[in-house]
Design a protein around this motif. Structure first.
Motif, short mmCIF file in Angstrom:
data_model
loop_
_atom_site.label_atom_id
_atom_site.label_comp_id
_atom_site.label_asym_id
_atom_site.label_seq_id
_atom_site.Cartn_x
_atom_site.Cartn_y
_atom_site.Cartn_z
N THR A 78 0.79 -1.40 -0.01
CA THR A 78 -0.03 0.04 0.10
C THR A 78 0.86 1.36 -0.06
O THR A 78 0.37 2.36 0.04
CB THR A 78 -0.69 -0.01 1.32
OG1 THR A 78 -0.01 0.32 2.43
CG2 THR A 78 -1.80 -0.86 1.46
N LEU A 79 2.10 1.11 0.22
CA LEU A 79 3.07 2.15 0.43
C LEU A 79 3.00 2.94 1.94
O LEU A 79 3.36 3.80 2.15
CB LEU A 79 3.06 3.16 -0.51
CG LEU A 79 3.80 2.98 -2.07
CD1 LEU A 79 4.21 4.29 -2.96
CD2 LEU A 79 5.00 1.88 -1.79
N MET A 80 2.20 2.31 2.48
CA MET A 80 2.06 2.77 3.96
C MET A 80 3.28 2.46 4.71
O MET A 80 3.84 3.21 5.59
CB MET A 80 0.83 2.20 4.97
CG MET A 80 0.66 2.62 6.11
SD MET A 80 0.31 4.25 6.41
CE MET A 80 -1.48 4.35 6.50
N ASN A 81 3.93 1.57 4.29
CA ASN A 81 5.23 1.35 5.04
C ASN A 81 6.25 2.44 4.76
O ASN A 81 6.94 2.95 5.87
CB ASN A 81 5.97 -0.02 4.35
CG ASN A 81 7.38 -0.40 5.07
OD1 ASN A 81 7.43 -0.33 6.34
ND2 ASN A 81 8.30 -0.54 4.26
N LYS A 82 6.26 3.07 3.76
CA LYS A 82 7.23 4.42 3.33
C LYS A 82 6.51 5.53 4.08
O LYS A 82 7.30 6.41 4.58
CB LYS A 82 7.36 4.63 1.93
CG LYS A 82 8.47 5.27 1.36
CD LYS A 82 9.68 4.52 2.19
CE LYS A 82 9.94 2.96 1.74
NZ LYS A 82 11.09 2.31 2.23
N GLY A 83 5.25 5.57 4.26
CA GLY A 83 4.57 6.67 5.10
C GLY A 83 4.93 6.61 6.48
O GLY A 83 5.32 7.62 7.22
N LEU A 84 4.87 5.24 7.25
CA LEU A 84 5.47 4.98 8.52
C LEU A 84 6.80 5.30 8.67
O LEU A 84 7.50 5.86 9.57
CB LEU A 84 5.05 3.41 9.03
CG LEU A 84 3.58 3.16 8.93
CD1 LEU A 84 3.29 1.48 9.30
CD2 LEU A 84 2.92 3.94 9.71
N GLU A 85 7.59 5.09 7.35
CA GLU A 85 9.09 5.13 7.71
C GLU A 85 9.29 6.88 7.69
O GLU A 85 10.34 7.44 8.20
CB GLU A 85 9.72 4.58 6.58
CG GLU A 85 9.80 3.02 6.70
CD GLU A 85 10.55 2.37 5.71
OE1 GLU A 85 10.54 0.90 5.99
OE2 GLU A 85 11.02 2.91 4.60
N LEU A 86 8.57 7.72 6.93
CA LEU A 86 8.66 8.91 6.99
C LEU A 86 8.42 9.55 8.55
O LEU A 86 9.43 10.20 8.81
CB LEU A 86 7.58 9.65 6.04
CG LEU A 86 7.75 9.81 4.62
CD1 LEU A 86 6.62 10.39 3.94
CD2 LEU A 86 8.92 11.00 4.33
N ILE A 87 7.73 8.92 9.00
CA ILE A 87 7.63 9.50 10.39
C ILE A 87 8.49 8.97 11.33
O ILE A 87 8.91 9.62 12.04
CB ILE A 87 5.94 8.96 10.86
CG1 ILE A 87 4.86 9.51 9.95
CG2 ILE A 87 5.65 9.41 12.32
CD1 ILE A 87 3.47 8.97 10.19
N GLU A 88 8.96 7.67 11.04
CA GLU A 88 10.07 7.13 11.83
C GLU A 88 11.12 8.01 11.54
O GLU A 88 12.06 8.47 12.50
CB GLU A 88 10.33 5.72 10.95
CG GLU A 88 11.41 4.89 11.81
CD GLU A 88 11.84 3.51 11.41
OE1 GLU A 88 11.23 3.30 10.35
OE2 GLU A 88 12.46 2.76 11.91
N ALA A 89 11.53 8.53 10.44
CA ALA A 89 12.79 9.38 10.10
C ALA A 89 12.79 10.53 10.82
O ALA A 89 13.74 11.07 11.33
CB ALA A 89 12.84 9.50 8.47
N HIS A 90 11.53 11.11 10.81
CA HIS A 90 11.21 12.34 11.51
C HIS A 90 11.61 12.36 13.06
O HIS A 90 12.17 13.62 13.52
CB HIS A 90 9.80 12.73 11.59
CG HIS A 90 9.35 13.88 12.36
ND1 HIS A 90 9.79 15.05 11.88
CD2 HIS A 90 8.37 13.95 13.29
CE1 HIS A 90 9.11 16.06 12.88
NE2 HIS A 90 8.49 15.30 13.66
N HIS A 91 11.57 11.14 13.73
CA HIS A 91 11.84 11.28 15.13
C HIS A 91 13.31 10.69 15.39
O HIS A 91 13.97 11.14 16.14
CB HIS A 91 10.88 9.99 15.59
CG HIS A 91 9.54 10.63 15.80
ND1 HIS A 91 9.15 11.51 16.69
CD2 HIS A 91 8.45 10.13 15.27
CE1 HIS A 91 7.81 11.88 16.48
NE2 HIS A 91 7.23 10.76 15.68
#
Ligand code: NAD
Ligand code: MG
Length: 385
Positions: free
Chosen positions: A212-225
Motif C-alpha cells: 500500500t506504500l503505508m510502509n514508506k509513510g510510516l518510515e517518513l514518520i520514523e525518520a522524523h523522530h
C-alpha cells in the motif's frame, strides 16, 4: 568483549535473522532474553539454541506449552505483556525491538527508560509514540540505533555532529508488488499477491504495508523522530531495485548513499555490533550484473496511504498514532479476508476523519488514543466486511 542481547519478537522475520547473526558469531553476544507472541515451540527452540536465560510468550495461554518445551533446560519461562516488559528491563547491553505493531511500545519504553542501547526495527512504536520515546531516551541517555534498512542507511551517512549541514533525507521505496498496477485492478488482489514482495522477504504485516506504500509513510514518520532535520527536508523516491537503501543530501549538493544487497542482516549487524562493523554472510553487491538503477516519483493517487501518512506527519499531535492504529486494524482485516485491499486506505482515512486529535505526551495518552482509533477502525471494517 561479549555483549548481552535481548530480542523482543525473536520468532519473526527480523528476530530470526538476528539469531542467525548470533549463531554465526560465537562469543560476540550473550543472549539474555527472547520473547514471542504465541509460538512457544519456536521460541523454546530458539532459546535453547542460543543459550538464552529467559523466554517469554506474550500470550498467557501459550505459557504451559513454553514451560513444557523448556523442561530441563534451566531457561526461565514467563508469559504476558508485563513479562515482555520485564525482559526489556533486565540488564542487557542491547535490546533488539523486532515485535510488529504498537504491541512493541511498552517494552520498548521499558528498555529506553533504563538507558539501554536499542536496535529498533519496530517502527510502529516510533510512529505512534515518537515524542514519548524521544523524551524518555533524552532523560535516560538511551541510544537508539535504527534497523529499518532505510534508516540504517541514513544513520550510516548522516553527519550526526552537524545535522544543520543536511539539506534533505531521501528515503527509497521499492514500490512494492503493485508498483505498476492500475488502481482499479488493485480491488481484486489477494493477500498472497500483496505479500509477494519483489525484493524483500518479510513478515505479513510489513509486506502488506509495502504493497500500500503505508510502509514508506510510516518510515517518513520514523525518520522524523530519528533524524530531527524538519519535515520539509524529508523526501521519498521509488527505486524498484532497492540497491540504494536511502540517501542524505548536504547543503553543498553532495549526496551520500548506502548501497547493498537486500539482506536485513546487513543493517541488523550494523546496529547490533555498533560502533563496530562485522562480517555478514550477505551476498555482495554486483552492480555490473544489476546494470541499471531506476528511480521514479511516488504516485500518491494510486497509493493514498503515503499521502495519508504525510498529512498525519504534518498534522502532528496524535494523528500519526491514529494513522498507525487504523492501519494495523485495516491490514489485519485484509489479511483475515474481511475486507479488500482498497478498503485499507479507506478505513485509515475514515478513522483519521472521525477520531479527534488529542495530546500524546505520555504512554497513557498514547494508549488511550490508540484504543479509540482501533475501536473506530473496527467499526469501519464492519461497515465494509
Ligand atoms: P513478523 O510478523 O515476522 O514477526 C513479529 C514478531 O513479533 C514475532 O516474534 C511475534 O511473535 C511478535 N509479536 C507479534 N505480535 C505480538 C504481540 N502482540 N505481543 C508480543 N509479541 C508479538 O514481523 P517482522 O517482519 O519481523 O517485523 C518486525 C518489525 O520490524 C515490524 O515493526 C516491521 O515493520 C519491522 N521491519 C521488518 C523488516 C523485515 O525485513 N521483516 C524490515 C524493516 C523493518
Ligand atoms: Mg524499511
Amino acid at each position: 568483549m561479549s555483549k548481552s542481547l535481548t530480542i523482543l519478537g525473536a520468532t519473526g522475520s527480523v528476530g530470526r535473522q538476528a539469531l542467525d547473526l548470533v549463531a554465526r558469531n560465537p562469543g560476540r553476544w550473550q543472549v539474555e532474553a527472547l520473547t514471542a507472541n504465541s509460538d512457544a515451540q519456536g521460541l523454546a527452540d530458539a532459546a535453547r539454541a542460543c543459550g538464552a536465560k529467559f523466554a517469554v510468550v506474550g500470550d498467557p495461554s501459550a505459557y504451559d506449552a513454553l514451560k513444557t518445551a523448556l523442561a530441563g533446560s534451566g531457561i526461565e519461562a514467563a508469559a504476558g505483556a508485563e513479562a515482555i516488559c520485564e525482559a526489556a528491563r533486565r540488564p542487557g547491553d542491547i535490546v533488539l525491538t523486532a515485535i510488529v505493531g504498537a504491541a512493541g511500545l511498552a517494552p520498548t519504553l521499558a528498555a529506553v527508560e533504563r538507558g539501554a542501547t536499542l536496535a529498533i526495527a519496530n517502527k510502529e512504536t516510533l510512529v505512534c509514540a515518537g515524542p514519548v520515546v524521544s523524551a524518555a531516551a533524552k532523560a535516560s541517555g538511551a541510544t537508539l540505533l535504527p534497523v529499518d534498512s532505510e534508516h540504517n542507511a541514513v544513520f550510516q551517512v548522516f553527519d550526526h555532529a552537524r545535522p544543520d549541514r543536511v539539506s534533505r533525507i531521501i528515503l527509497t521505496a521499492s514500490g512494492g508488488p503493485f508498483r505498476t498496477m492500475a488502481r482499479a485492478d488493485m480491488a481484486r488482489v489477494t493477500v498472497a499477491d500483496a505479500c509477494k514482495h519483489p525484493i524483500w522477504s518479510m513478515g505479513a504485516k510489513i509486506s502488506v504495508d509495502s504493497a500500500t506504500l503505508m510502509n514508506k509513510g510510516l518510515e517518513l514518520i520514523e525518520a522524523h523522530h530519528l533524524f530531527p532535520v524538519g519535515i520539509e527536508r524529508l523526501d521519498v523516491i521509488v527505486h524498484p531495485q532497492s540497491v540504494v537503501h536511502s540517501m542524505v543530501e548536504y547543503v553543498d549538493g553532495s549526496v551520500l548513499a548506502q548501497l547493498g544487497t537486500p539482506d536485513m542482516r546487513i543493517p541488523l549487524a550494523y546496529a547490533m555490533a555498533w560502533p563496530e562493523r562485522i562480517a555478514t554472510p550477505a551476498a555482495r553487491l554486483d552492480l555490473a550484473s544489476i546494470a541499471k538503477l531506476e528511480f521514479e516519483a511516488p504516485d500518491f493517487e494510486r497509493f493514498p496511504c503515503l499521502q495519508l501518512a504525510w498529512d498525519a506527519l504534518r498534522a502532528d499531535g496524535s494523528a500519526p498514532c491514529i494513522l498507525n492504529a487504523a492501519n494495523e486494524i485495516a491490514v489485519a482485516a485484509f489479511i483475515s479476508g474481511q475486507v479488500s485491499f482498497l478498503d485499507i486506505d479507506a478505513i485509515v482515512a475514515a478513522t483519521l476523519a472521525r477520531v479527534a486529535s488529542g495530546p500524546v505526551g505520555s504512554l497513557n495518552e498514547v494508549v488511550e488514543i490508540d484504543g479509540i482509533a482501533r475501536a473506530e477502525a473496527r467499526a469501519q471494517v464492519l461497515k465494509r466486511a
